[in-house]
Design a protein around this motif. Structure first.
Motif, PDB file in Angstrom:
ATOM      1  N   GLU A 311       0.943  -1.267   0.111  1.00  0.00           N
ATOM      2  CA  GLU A 311       0.249   0.025  -0.221  1.00  0.00           C
ATOM      3  C   GLU A 311       0.767   1.380  -0.012  1.00  0.00           C
ATOM      4  OE1 GLU A 311      -3.137   0.295   2.938  1.00  0.00           O
ATOM      5  OE2 GLU A 311      -3.596  -2.038   2.815  1.00  0.00           O
ATOM      6  N   THR A 312       0.236   2.238  -0.887  1.00  0.00           N
ATOM      7  CA  THR A 312       0.955   3.743  -0.594  1.00  0.00           C
ATOM      8  C   THR A 312       0.176   4.626   0.172  1.00  0.00           C
ATOM      9  OG1 THR A 312      -0.181   4.507  -2.588  1.00  0.00           O
ATOM     10  CG2 THR A 312       1.722   3.233  -2.966  1.00  0.00           C
ATOM     11  N   ARG A 313       0.679   5.768   0.592  1.00  0.00           N
ATOM     12  CA  ARG A 313      -0.308   6.629   1.477  1.00  0.00           C
ATOM     13  C   ARG A 313      -0.824   7.840   0.608  1.00  0.00           C
ATOM     14  NH1 ARG A 313       3.337   7.244   7.024  1.00  0.00           N
ATOM     15  NH2 ARG A 313       3.203   4.989   7.585  1.00  0.00           N
ATOM     16  N   GLU A 315      -3.477   9.028  -1.692  1.00  0.00           N
ATOM     17  CA  GLU A 315      -4.885   8.671  -1.954  1.00  0.00           C
ATOM     18  C   GLU A 315      -5.281   9.259  -3.537  1.00  0.00           C
ATOM     19  OE1 GLU A 315      -7.814  10.111   1.001  1.00  0.00           O
ATOM     20  OE2 GLU A 315      -6.901   8.593   2.608  1.00  0.00           O
ATOM     21  N   ASN A 389     -11.008   3.062   1.299  1.00  0.00           N
ATOM     22  CA  ASN A 389     -10.398   4.038   0.725  1.00  0.00           C
ATOM     23  C   ASN A 389      -9.515   3.687  -0.617  1.00  0.00           C
ATOM     24  OD1 ASN A 389      -8.352   2.422   2.412  1.00  0.00           O
ATOM     25  ND2 ASN A 389      -7.083   4.063   1.862  1.00  0.00           N
ATOM     26  N   VAL A 391      -6.395   4.229  -3.182  1.00  0.00           N
ATOM     27  CA  VAL A 391      -4.909   4.844  -3.079  1.00  0.00           C
ATOM     28  C   VAL A 391      -4.189   4.531  -4.525  1.00  0.00           C
ATOM     29  CG1 VAL A 391      -4.472   4.531  -0.696  1.00  0.00           C
ATOM     30  CG2 VAL A 391      -3.912   2.682  -2.146  1.00  0.00           C
ATOM     31  N   ARG A 404      -5.285   2.690  -9.556  1.00  0.00           N
ATOM     32  CA  ARG A 404      -5.376   2.893  -8.243  1.00  0.00           C
ATOM     33  C   ARG A 404      -6.137   1.648  -7.634  1.00  0.00           C
ATOM     34  NH1 ARG A 404      -8.953   6.432 -11.011  1.00  0.00           N
ATOM     35  NH2 ARG A 404      -7.216   6.894 -12.205  1.00  0.00           N
TER      36      ARG A 404
END
Length: 518
Positions: A311-313, A315, A389, A391, A404
């Motif tokens: 995961e990346t932060r 968004e 969410n 990302v 994404r």
């Protein structure tokens, strides 16, 4: 025509098989009826194999070794050497079956004609095992002659008929053909099960087989083919139409406990019709002109991400940048476009409904899904909130355009990790969704359309649509289809229904309530 016959039947390997068949016919001390299987092993099966699979020098060498082993068995039918030679034949049939599996894995559950060829290649391994059991005098629960005849059954009725019907499917497509071929492909196993366990199943399977074979014969008459090829193919299928009636009489005799047609009669009758007319004429028919496959390789982009997503932060606002990239949104309520373009502004709650027949499989699968933290759905149909969410995903890492990830959770359990992208083929833009799995990725290619103010997304449409499993070596189409329907409830809320089918059978429905919270 003569040039095609020469190219397809007169290769050095096939000429060797024909020569060995002639030697066995004139010099073998074994009963003549054994040649019914020998000619299939040395000529018919190799000829059809080379029409549907490109063999390199190693493949040709395997054919030569097999031919020599089968031929020597005519003079050395017993003992350890005979068992060794028969085992060589089993290894050869395993090699052919692996070719069928490989073909299937590079395509999947699509194109019934090519599936028929794949199944035929796989069936020959079953025939090889029965042949080995016959030579090794293994107690199969049947008499030695029945064991041997079962080996013949899987060479002619399974391999040759399946491959021939597959080649025919390259020049004829219809629902009638599809239904007939499905019966033909399961027929050999149904007949074998019936012979083993129940005469009722045996009779029913033969009746279904009759329907399928006569259908194939009628379709061959209605289909335009080159004159000589059409004549030979119709004689080939017509011969099976005749021999299957004798099989019905044999099965019915077993059912009522009275012999109507005996094994000696079957050998003489089937030997001529199946060997000469069905096998010989059928092989020559396709050798005149081998139809090309209609299957095209998959060219759509596939995510390169396997296993757990890092995961990346960073968004991302929505599942798509512009919904209008996929369809004309003029007739769609604006809130639908807003949801797809600003998904993080909405909350979701879902009710998962497994169909009753699938619940045992869902229960077993749940242990795996919890470990993977992917496709991890509850068994309960209770309405429950999904927190999610979106990302950004590194485009170079994924390999597709602007990917994404939409990560959805129920409590502490991750339910879905779906990486969204898009691609365009022949002026149609598809939603390209990847769900990373251990060592692979499940790909959903969806077509979008509007109907009565509702948005539909479906994997059951022409073009690239479908559900696929991608690994390092192949892209495999799964027998899964999904359909989403989004309906507007108010200016700030929507409902969505997600339905899934496997082999055409519904097994899952998810109802979503979607509300704008920002």
């Amino acid at each position: 025509m003569l040039a095609n016959l020469r190219n397809n039947l007169c290769s050095p390997v096939l000429l060797l098989g024909m020569m060995l068949t002639v030697i066995c016919y004139f010099l073998s001390t074994q009963p003549d009826y054994l040649l019914i299987l020998t000619v299939a092993q040395l000529v018919f099966v190799p000829a059809m194999l080379k029409m549907v699979v490109s063999l390199n020098k190693v493949g040709d060498a395997i054919l030569v070794i097999m031919m020599l082993a089968v031929s020597v068995l005519h003079w050395w039918p017993d003992g350890g050497i005979a068992i060794t030679l028969a085992f060589v034949y089993v290894l050869y049939t395993a090699f052919v079956a692996l070719l069928g599996v490989k073909r299937f894995l590079h395509r999947g559950f699509t194109n019934i004609a090519e599936i028929a060829i794949d199944v035929g290649l796989i069936y020959i391994f079953v025939g090889g095992l029965w042949f080995f059991a016959s030579i090794a005098n293994i107690d199969t629960g049947f008499t030695p002659i029945i064991t041997w005849l079962t080996g013949i059954h899987f060479h002619y009725s399974a391999f040759l008929l399946a491959v021939s019907s597959g080649l025919f499917g390259r020049v004829h497509q219809s629902k009638w053909y599809t239904a007939s071929v499905v019966i033909l492909l399961v027929g050999p196993m149904l007949v074998a099960i019936g012979i083993t366990f129940s005469t009722i199943i045996e009779v029913v399977s033969v009746v279904l087989y009759i329907f399928a074979i006569y259908s194939l014969f009628i379709l061959s008459i209605k289909t335009k083919l080159p004159r000589m090829q059409g004549l030979l193919l119709r004689i080939s299928y017509g011969a099976v139409c005749v021999t299957i009636l004798w099989s019905l009489l044999y099965a019915f005799g077993n059912f009522i406990g009275t012999s109507i047609v005996g094994i000696p009669d079957m050998l003489k009758f089937h030997g001529f019709f199946n060997c000469v007319l069905f096998g010989g004429f059928g092989v020559m028919a396709w050798a005149i002109a081998v139809p090309k496959s209609t299957q095209q390789p998959y060219t759509f982009p596939v995510s390169k991400i396997r296993g757990k997503l890092a995961e990346t932060r960073v968004e991302h606002s929505g599942l798509v940048d512009e919904l209008s990239d996929y369809l004309d949104t003029v007739k769609l309520p604006q809130v639908i476009s807003h949801f797809y373009e600003n998904t993080n502004e909405y909350s979701l709650s879902a009710s998962v409904q497994w169909h009753t027949w699938f619940k045992p499989f869902a229960f077993i699968y749940q242990g795996l899904s919890r470990w993977m933290q992917q496709l991890n759905l509850p068994l309960s149909r209770k309405l429950i909130e999904m927190v999610g969410n979106i990302v950004k995903v590194d485009e170079q890492l994924d390999g597709r355009k602007a990917p994404r990830a939409w990560i959805r959770k129920i409590g502490q359990q991750t339910t879905f990790v779906a990486i969204y992208s898009q691609h365009t083929t022949a002026q149609t833009t598809y939603m390209n969704i990847a769900l990373p799995l251990p060592f692979s990725t499940m790909i959903g290619i969806l077509y979008l359309y509007e109907e009565d103010g509702k948005l539909h997304l479906t994997s059951a449409h022409e073009g690239d649509t479908g559900t696929y499993l991608a690994t390092r070596h192949f892209v495999f189409k799964l027998p899964l289809h999904e359909h989403f329907t989004l309906t507007v409830k108010s200016e700030t809320s929507l409902s969505a229904i997600h339905k899934m089918r496997i082999f055409g059978l519904p097994f899952l429905r998810i109802d979503y309530n979607i509300k704008r919270v920002v």
